[in-house]
Design an enzyme around this catalytic site. Structure first.
Site, short mmCIF file in Angstrom:
data_model
loop_
_atom_site.label_atom_id
_atom_site.label_comp_id
_atom_site.label_asym_id
_atom_site.label_seq_id
_atom_site.Cartn_x
_atom_site.Cartn_y
_atom_site.Cartn_z
N GLN A 99 54.78 76.85 37.01
CA GLN A 99 53.95 75.66 36.95
C GLN A 99 54.05 74.81 35.69
O GLN A 99 53.12 74.10 35.39
CB GLN A 99 52.47 76.05 37.13
CG GLN A 99 52.23 76.92 38.34
CD GLN A 99 50.78 77.21 38.58
OE1 GLN A 99 49.97 77.10 37.69
NE2 GLN A 99 50.44 77.56 39.78
N ASN A 153 46.36 69.86 32.84
CA ASN A 153 47.18 70.23 33.99
C ASN A 153 48.62 69.78 33.86
O ASN A 153 48.93 68.73 33.33
CB ASN A 153 46.53 69.76 35.28
CG ASN A 153 46.77 68.32 35.60
OD1 ASN A 153 47.87 67.96 35.97
ND2 ASN A 153 45.77 67.49 35.43
N CYS A 154 49.51 70.63 34.35
CA CYS A 154 50.94 70.38 34.22
C CYS A 154 51.71 71.03 35.36
O CYS A 154 52.90 71.21 35.29
CB CYS A 154 51.44 70.93 32.89
SG CYS A 154 51.00 72.65 32.68
N VAL A 155 50.99 71.43 36.43
CA VAL A 155 51.65 72.10 37.54
C VAL A 155 52.41 71.09 38.37
O VAL A 155 51.86 70.08 38.75
CB VAL A 155 50.59 72.76 38.44
CG1 VAL A 155 51.27 73.51 39.57
CG2 VAL A 155 49.73 73.66 37.65
#
Lengths: 426, 77, 350
Positions: free
Chosen positions: A112, A241-243
């Protein structure tokens, strides 16, 4: 609200014991920065490195990208609720260090996370191949739970970015941009004939590495709300968030929200940019329904003529996007939506998980499933240990000759759904 | 996926949180689940309560399979 | 490099044989001749390619004798061993468009020779062939010949050289339904604002992604006798045995997993986990029954509520996985479920 945004162009970053900005060169001390990063006892180590445009460097797994800024006049400070105490931001004067970014990296869950290449075909897809990057690789203390590790890295990034921004406090900006919005009544009087337009921004809010924060509040806990469009320039929204990093907004993109910037360019000329509406993309259906009803209601109460809705992510958030579009359109408001596509590696599949006839004006940031071959680069910042597992990779991603076969899904910011980039598809 | 199972001639119930997507992709028997990361569970409940909740949902899914439908149906409540 | 050899197909009208009254003109191969629009192509090709033969056929003849005409023309094309085939452009001529589409499709798919045609977007040939062929979008009459050739010639050369074909808006062909990436001149946010300004002032605008239509499958009859039914579990939530033995990708899965439930009373965090990269994995990893309710189904099996829980389950990751792949996976394991006499399926999604 009126905000003056002073831009200070950074041409180079060098390590030096005496931290300063001189003639466009940022000097930072590894020792000082490490101290700031490790002031949280959840982190065991933080290593700093510099990656410049055109260099044969790959950074991965990327967590967040942040632009150093400092608030020099007006209420509050940068990253309210995290670094500065909670106070309304978005007015007064703020300085931004342009041409550079703080990049946080570290292995949090094993899949992710994003990739930034500073050269080669991968560099074409990420906006952060064009910035000089101060990269920090953070490792957790042993036994730290994933959620706590994520938070520790996120906050360390903000602390470092704020500390770097602070070095600009007494400088003269190279260029200043002025952003001003009116109150409802002022707007009606000043621009009686211009269409009333707002920006509805959907914030990813689905759990670990899928969260976004507004003034320190987890976006999954908000009801849709309104802010002045200038507030994001001071870090009112930050990323957790970085997924599938291609379509998640790093903090840098929130600070430089391109839809806000483009609407400001038209403000007072072709439109009246009324406000910025924030909503979320939660994992419960009732939340999705509630949030989209609230968003549509707010649009109606503000007597809007048109809105731009931007999504963050894909899959179930496509439903939030379609609900927003459907319900806002049903209020008689003209709607344009921005999304990206998951049309399969061959481009032949249906691009969105949901659809509706009201979504007749769509801007797409491209097919995230497109496969690219990324060459082996000379230097790696971070680790390739997880590269076969990140979203958009496969077991055969890392090939024998050191090249990577990946979907552009892995590349930070490749298919930005706030329209930060130029990629599209037909 | 759900449509292909149906097409093969096997009745199928789709237990999912985002029922609008299920409607869009063409499932015929739809049972709303709890939340995306835990469709058949709720980590806030104790183990026994959670098991009961899951059993209820599965029973509802079986009920849906035992019910004749003539079009897309969401089995609410 | 040798010149690319081209065979060109035109109708009786563009061959200057005649109009409607000559539409029954049978297919004819003219080796070494360059006729009508062929001259425009020839000059656009420069030194890159040459037309080695022109095939002329009346529109009525083609449409009334479609099988024979097609077979005859394919033989003619084959005899010239060309590197490239171009038909038309047909503009808004309906029968000509259908002929161009039919023969281009046949040359491409039966002879494996790169092929291209051109038509006006409302030509019935577009509806029939746009998803199978590159059809360059032209004006509705022959007045658009120059503009058409200007787009067709470079795309034709690219096809002949087997180069990568860009997005429809870049190359000038009618969208085929295959999504192709390209870099726009303006960033997405600017394009969105421009589109909104047009929409607000009721001016025409073009969406970058037209909404799809969805197909539907009629529901199967209900399960009559649950107490003797065999129930199978399927999930898109990525529940796999710990360690993900089949390496199912966290996103854009390329395959599915088939796993045995024989002797498994309930799933546990020691033995199962999720491979799905699109949601917070903590809850599913703590208790995989939250996604794949094996524990409850075993209890219902013991109590006789259901006949039997099928001893295999199928798992894949829905995250970012192409609809076409998911469809293919499901079509495959649905057959296995049928062979195993499964009566009904519970499919869980995250």
């Amino acid at each position: 609200m009126k905000l003056e945004l002073g831009k200070i162009y950074i041409k180079d970053i060098k390590f030096d014991d005496c931290q300063r900005i001189e003639d466009g060169v940022l000097y930072v001390s590894k020792e000082e920065l490490t101290k700031i990063a490790l002031s949280d006892d959840h982190l065991a180590s933080a290593e700093f490195d510099i990656a410049k445009p055109g260099e044969s460097v790959r950074i991965t797994p990327v967590k967040d990208v942040i632009e150093p800024r400092v608030k020099v006049e007006g209420s509050g400070g940068v990253f309210p609720g995290w670094i500065a105490k909670v106070d309304t931001v978005g007015s007064g004067k703020t300085y931004a260090l342009k041409g550079m970014a703080v990049v946080t990296a570290g292995p949090i869950v094993g899949f992710q996370e994003g990739v930034i290449d500073m050269t080669g075909p991968g560099a074409d897809y990420t906006p952060f191949s064009k910035t000089i990057n101060l990269v920090m690789v953070c490792k957790p203390v042993e036994g730290l739970k994933q959620h706590a590790y994520e938070k520790a890295v996120r906050l360390a990034g903000f602390r470092v970015a704020a500390a770097v921004g602070e070095l600009a406090r007494s400088l003269e900006p190279d260029e200043t941009e002025v952003y001003e919005t009116c109150t409802i009544k002022e707007g009606l009087e000043k621009y009686p004939d211009l269409p009333r337009v707002a920006y509805v921004q959907m914030l990813q809010s689905q759990g670990l590495l899928h969260d976004t924060y507004v003034y320190g509040v987890d976006a999954k806990q908000i009801l849709p709300t309104i802010v002045s469009p200038t507030e994001v320039f001071d870090g009112a929204i930050v990323s957790g968030n970085c997924v599938s990093a291609c379509d998640k907004n790093p903090t840098y993109v929130h600070q430089n929200n391109p839809v806000v910037e483009e609407l400001f360019k038209q403000h007072g000329k072709t439109i009246n940019f009324v406000c910025h509406i924030l909503t979320n993309e939660n994992v419960f259906l009732a939340d999705k329904e509630r949030s989209s009803f609230f968003t549509a209601k707010i649009c109606k109460m503000l007597d809007l003529d048109g809105v731009i809705v931007s999504e963050e992510g894909f899959g179930n958030p496509d439903t939030d996007l379609i609900m927003n579009c459907k319900k806002i359109t049903a209020e008689g408001i003209k709607t344009v939506i921005i999304t990206d596509e998951y049309a399969g590696r061959d481009g032949k599949s249906q691009s969105l998980a949901d659809a509706h006839a009201s979504a007749d004006a769509v801007v797409t940031a491209g097919n995230a499933n497109e496969v690219v071959i990324l060459p082996k680069l000379d230097k790696l910042i971070g680790t390739l240990d997880y590269i076969n597992k990140i979203a958009g990779a496969s077991e055969t991603t890392l090939r024998e000759d050191g090249t990577l076969e990946v979907e552009i899904q892995v590349i930070t910011g490749a298919t930005s759904e706030v329209g930060f980039g130029y990629l599209s598809a037909r | 996926m759900v449509k292909e199972i149906e097409r093969a001639g096997i009745p199928v119930v789709h237990v999912c949180t985002v029922t609008p997507i299920s409607m869009t992709v063409g499932a015929n028997r739809i049972v709303p689940a709890i939340a995306i990361p835990h469709p058949l569970g709720n980590p806030n409940l104790d183990h026994e309560e959670e098991f009961k909740l899951r059993r209820k949902l599965v029973e509802k899914a079986l009920k849906a399979l035992e019910t004749e439908v003539d079009g897309q149906t969401v089995f609410e409540g | 490099m040798a010149k690319i050899k081209v065979v060109h197909y035109i109708n009786q009208f563009f061959a200057q044989i005649g109009g409607e009254e000559k539409a029954d003109y049978p297919a004819e191969l003219r080796v070494g001749e360059i006729i009508g629009p062929g001259t425009a192509f020839e000059s656009a090709f420069g030194d890159e390619a040459e037309i080695v033969a022109t095939i002329v056929c009346g529109d009525s003849y083609f449409n009334e004798n479609i099988d024979k005409a097609k077979a005859d023309i394919l033989e003619m094309v084959k005899s010239q061993k060309p590197d490239l085939f171009i038909a038309g452009p047909a503009f808004n001529a309906g029968r000509y468009g259908v002929a161009c589409g039919t023969i281009t499709d046949a040359v491409l798919n039966e002879l494996g020779i790169p092929a291209l045609t051109g038509m006006y977007e409302e030509n019935p040939g577009v509806d029939m062939f746009a998803s199978k062929l590159y059809i360059v979008s032209t004006k509705n009459s022959a007045a658009g010949m120059r503009a058409a050739v200007k787009k067709m010639a470079p795309l034709a050369l690219k096809l002949a050289r087997h180069e990568k074909i860009g997005a429809s808006v870049v190359e000038g062909y009618i969208p085929t339904g295959v999504r192709v990436n390209f870099f726009e001149k303006e960033r997405g946010a600017k394009r969105a604002v421009d589109m909104l300004l047009k929409k607000l002032s009721d001016k025409p605008f073009v969406t970058e992604y037209p909404m799809p239509d969805f197909d539907r499958v009629a529901p199967n009859p209900a399960v009559k006798d649950m107490a003797h039914a065999k129930i199978a579990l399927v999930t898109s939530g990525g529940i796999v045995p710990k360690g993900n033995p089949d390496h199912i990708e966290s996103s854009s899965a390329s395959h599915y997993g088939e796993y045995c439930l024989d002797g498994v009373e309930a799933l546990s965090s020691e033995t199962y986990e999720t491979a799905h990269g699109g949601y917070d994995p903590v809850y599913a990893n703590d208790d995989p029954n939250r996604v794949l309710p094996v524990d409850v189904l075993r209890q219902l099996e013991k109590e006789g509520v259901i006949g039997k829980l099928h001893d295999k389950y199928y798992s894949t990751v829905g995250n970012g996985t192409a609809v076409a792949s998911a469809k293919a996976f499901a079509a495959e394991y649905a057959q296995k479920l049928l062979e195993d006499h499964v009566d009904a399926v519970i499919l869980t999604s995250t």
